[in-house]
Design a protein around this motif. Structure first.
Motif, PDB file in Angstrom:
ATOM      1  N   GLU A  55       0.907  -1.152  -0.177  1.00  0.00           N
ATOM      2  CA  GLU A  55      -0.114  -0.093  -0.057  1.00  0.00           C
ATOM      3  C   GLU A  55       0.812   1.271   0.002  1.00  0.00           C
ATOM      4  N   ALA A  56       2.028   0.909   0.670  1.00  0.00           N
ATOM      5  CA  ALA A  56       2.792   2.479   0.934  1.00  0.00           C
ATOM      6  C   ALA A  56       3.481   2.616  -0.487  1.00  0.00           C
ATOM      7  N   GLU A  57       3.770   1.772  -1.294  1.00  0.00           N
ATOM      8  CA  GLU A  57       4.208   2.104  -2.797  1.00  0.00           C
ATOM      9  C   GLU A  57       3.017   2.460  -3.588  1.00  0.00           C
ATOM     10  N   ILE A  58       2.016   1.983  -3.419  1.00  0.00           N
ATOM     11  CA  ILE A  58       0.757   2.531  -4.313  1.00  0.00           C
ATOM     12  C   ILE A  58       0.597   4.039  -3.842  1.00  0.00           C
ATOM     13  N   LYS A  59       0.650   4.264  -2.700  1.00  0.00           N
ATOM     14  CA  LYS A  59       0.505   5.656  -2.383  1.00  0.00           C
ATOM     15  C   LYS A  59       1.501   6.733  -2.946  1.00  0.00           C
ATOM     16  N   GLU A  60       3.072   6.055  -2.921  1.00  0.00           N
ATOM     17  CA  GLU A  60       3.888   6.892  -3.649  1.00  0.00           C
ATOM     18  C   GLU A  60       3.868   6.890  -5.021  1.00  0.00           C
ATOM     19  N   PHE A  61       3.476   5.753  -5.874  1.00  0.00           N
ATOM     20  CA  PHE A  61       3.616   5.814  -7.240  1.00  0.00           C
ATOM     21  C   PHE A  61       2.420   6.821  -7.722  1.00  0.00           C
ATOM     22  N   ARG A  62       1.387   6.600  -6.909  1.00  0.00           N
ATOM     23  CA  ARG A  62       0.012   7.627  -7.071  1.00  0.00           C
ATOM     24  C   ARG A  62       0.536   9.201  -7.303  1.00  0.00           C
ATOM     25  N   ALA A  63       1.162   9.624  -6.023  1.00  0.00           N
ATOM     26  CA  ALA A  63       1.581  11.007  -5.636  1.00  0.00           C
ATOM     27  C   ALA A  63       2.643  11.392  -6.856  1.00  0.00           C
ATOM     28  N   ASP A  64       3.300  10.510  -7.272  1.00  0.00           N
ATOM     29  CA  ASP A  64       4.342  10.832  -8.223  1.00  0.00           C
ATOM     30  C   ASP A  64       3.659  11.020  -9.765  1.00  0.00           C
ATOM     31  N   PHE A  65       2.682  10.164 -10.112  1.00  0.00           N
ATOM     32  CA  PHE A  65       1.698  10.418 -11.066  1.00  0.00           C
ATOM     33  C   PHE A  65       1.127  11.656 -11.074  1.00  0.00           C
ATOM     34  N   ASN A  66       0.405  11.920 -10.023  1.00  0.00           N
ATOM     35  CA  ASN A  66      -0.294  13.350  -9.948  1.00  0.00           C
ATOM     36  C   ASN A  66       0.734  14.459 -10.197  1.00  0.00           C
ATOM     37  N   ILE A  67       1.888  14.472  -9.853  1.00  0.00           N
ATOM     38  CA  ILE A  67       2.620  15.545 -10.153  1.00  0.00           C
ATOM     39  C   ILE A  67       3.126  15.714 -11.796  1.00  0.00           C
ATOM     40  N   ASP A  68       3.342  14.555 -12.060  1.00  0.00           N
ATOM     41  CA  ASP A  68       3.498  14.346 -13.761  1.00  0.00           C
ATOM     42  C   ASP A  68       2.296  14.665 -14.424  1.00  0.00           C
ATOM     43  N   ARG A  69       1.249  14.285 -13.886  1.00  0.00           N
ATOM     44  CA  ARG A  69      -0.131  14.310 -14.649  1.00  0.00           C
ATOM     45  C   ARG A  69      -0.168  16.113 -14.691  1.00  0.00           C
ATOM     46  N   ASP A  70      -0.128  16.674 -13.375  1.00  0.00           N
ATOM     47  CA  ASP A  70      -0.463  18.200 -13.274  1.00  0.00           C
ATOM     48  C   ASP A  70       0.612  19.004 -14.163  1.00  0.00           C
ATOM     49  N   THR A  71       1.777  18.496 -14.176  1.00  0.00           N
ATOM     50  CA  THR A  71       2.690  19.158 -15.264  1.00  0.00           C
ATOM     51  C   THR A  71       2.246  19.249 -16.616  1.00  0.00           C
ATOM     52  N   LEU A  72       1.890  17.920 -16.869  1.00  0.00           N
ATOM     53  CA  LEU A  72       1.457  17.630 -18.374  1.00  0.00           C
ATOM     54  C   LEU A  72       0.123  18.673 -18.603  1.00  0.00           C
ATOM     55  N   LYS A  73      -0.554  18.742 -17.722  1.00  0.00           N
ATOM     56  CA  LYS A  73      -1.892  19.643 -17.764  1.00  0.00           C
ATOM     57  C   LYS A  73      -1.588  20.980 -17.896  1.00  0.00           C
ATOM     58  N   ARG A  74      -0.639  21.670 -17.375  1.00  0.00           N
ATOM     59  CA  ARG A  74      -0.268  22.900 -17.471  1.00  0.00           C
ATOM     60  C   ARG A  74       0.280  23.044 -18.642  1.00  0.00           C
ATOM     61  N   LEU A  75       1.059  22.360 -19.580  1.00  0.00           N
ATOM     62  CA  LEU A  75       1.587  22.427 -20.691  1.00  0.00           C
ATOM     63  C   LEU A  75       0.713  22.058 -21.883  1.00  0.00           C
ATOM     64  N   MET A  76      -0.422  21.234 -21.622  1.00  0.00           N
ATOM     65  CA  MET A  76      -1.505  20.950 -22.668  1.00  0.00           C
ATOM     66  C   MET A  76      -2.793  21.114 -21.812  1.00  0.00           C
ATOM     67  N   PRO A  77      -3.388  22.097 -21.911  1.00  0.00           N
ATOM     68  CA  PRO A  77      -4.560  22.558 -21.115  1.00  0.00           C
ATOM     69  C   PRO A  77      -5.931  21.407 -21.484  1.00  0.00           C
ATOM     70  N   ASN A  78      -5.770  21.119 -22.828  1.00  0.00           N
ATOM     71  CA  ASN A  78      -6.917  20.393 -23.341  1.00  0.00           C
ATOM     72  C   ASN A  78      -6.676  18.932 -22.829  1.00  0.00           C
ATOM     73  N   LEU A  79      -5.666  18.571 -22.542  1.00  0.00           N
ATOM     74  CA  LEU A  79      -5.311  17.159 -22.183  1.00  0.00           C
ATOM     75  C   LEU A  79      -6.119  16.636 -20.960  1.00  0.00           C
ATOM     76  N   PHE A  80      -6.582  15.523 -21.052  1.00  0.00           N
ATOM     77  CA  PHE A  80      -7.552  14.947 -19.745  1.00  0.00           C
ATOM     78  C   PHE A  80      -6.826  13.571 -19.565  1.00  0.00           C
ATOM     79  N   ILE A  81      -6.311  13.583 -18.245  1.00  0.00           N
ATOM     80  CA  ILE A  81      -5.724  12.227 -17.821  1.00  0.00           C
ATOM     81  C   ILE A  81      -6.307  11.971 -16.713  1.00  0.00           C
ATOM     82  N   PRO A  82      -7.126  10.985 -16.619  1.00  0.00           N
ATOM     83  CA  PRO A  82      -8.161  10.362 -15.219  1.00  0.00           C
ATOM     84  C   PRO A  82      -6.981   9.982 -14.082  1.00  0.00           C
ATOM     85  N   ASN A  83      -7.452  10.262 -12.877  1.00  0.00           N
ATOM     86  CA  ASN A  83      -6.643   9.701 -11.834  1.00  0.00           C
ATOM     87  C   ASN A  83      -6.929   7.992 -11.906  1.00  0.00           C
ATOM     88  N   SER A  84      -7.848   7.594 -12.165  1.00  0.00           N
ATOM     89  CA  SER A  84      -7.979   6.172 -12.358  1.00  0.00           C
ATOM     90  C   SER A  84      -9.426   5.803 -13.053  1.00  0.00           C
TER      91      SER A  84
END
Length: 169
Positions: A55-84
């Motif tokens: 579970e701890a790694e799941i949380k870590e992977f998800r947190a890292d994904f959220n950072i990357d997703r938010d970075t991509l969304k700032r660069l490409m505002p029309n991009l939709f990447i669901p959390n899950s």
């Protein structure tokens, strides 16, 4: 010693009633609809892999994904990447019930909404056999309702978080 016919009839009825109760108790009552899922022997690399993640790694992977997703969304505002995306049991069972299926492959796909303006990352699920080949669901199954005659496919239109656009009917 004579047997009382009345007593014998009562004993017979008790015996029959007991047998009926015993037989009914063995059925376990009403059954839900179900499917048998074969588990074929799999000596492939996939079959040897331990997919467990703490579970701890799941949380870590998800947190890292959220950072990357938010970075991509700032660069490409029309991009939709669901959390899950969540898929119902019915489609998972339909994939897994193929006797050759040893696992599920998840493809990443991109879709656009009806206006074509918003790109969306989506997950596509298909079965996989011991040789690593895709196993598709055949038209005619209970879930392959959109497949053209003779067509085959996989699973998509998971339930997104946050909600993704509604699938075409």
């Amino acid at each position: 010693m004579a047997i009382n016919p009345k007593k014998a009839s009562v004993m017979s009825l008790i015996g029959i009633f007991s047998a009926i109760l015993l037989l009914n108790s063995c059925t376990g009552g009403p059954k839900e609809e179900g499917v048998w899922i074969p588990n074929p022997k799999d000596s492939s690399e996939l079959g040897k892999r331990n997919h467990f993640i703490p579970e701890a790694e799941i949380k870590e992977f998800r947190a890292d994904f959220n950072i990357d997703r938010d970075t991509l969304k700032r660069l490409m505002p029309n991009l939709f990447i669901p959390n899950s995306e969540a898929f119902n049991k019915k489609i998972l069972l339909e994939i897994l019930k193929d006797p050759k299926c040893v696992g599920i492959r998840i493809y990443y796909g991109a879709a656009k909404d009806k206006s074509g303006a918003r790109d969306e990352f989506r997950l596509i699920l298909v079965g996989v056999d011991a040789n690593g080949q895709d196993l598709l669901i055949d038209n005619g199954s209970a879930v392959a309702t959109k497949a053209p005659p003779g067509g085959r496919g996989g699973a998509e239109y998971g339930q997104c978080d946050p909600p993704c656009f509604a699938p075409n009917p």
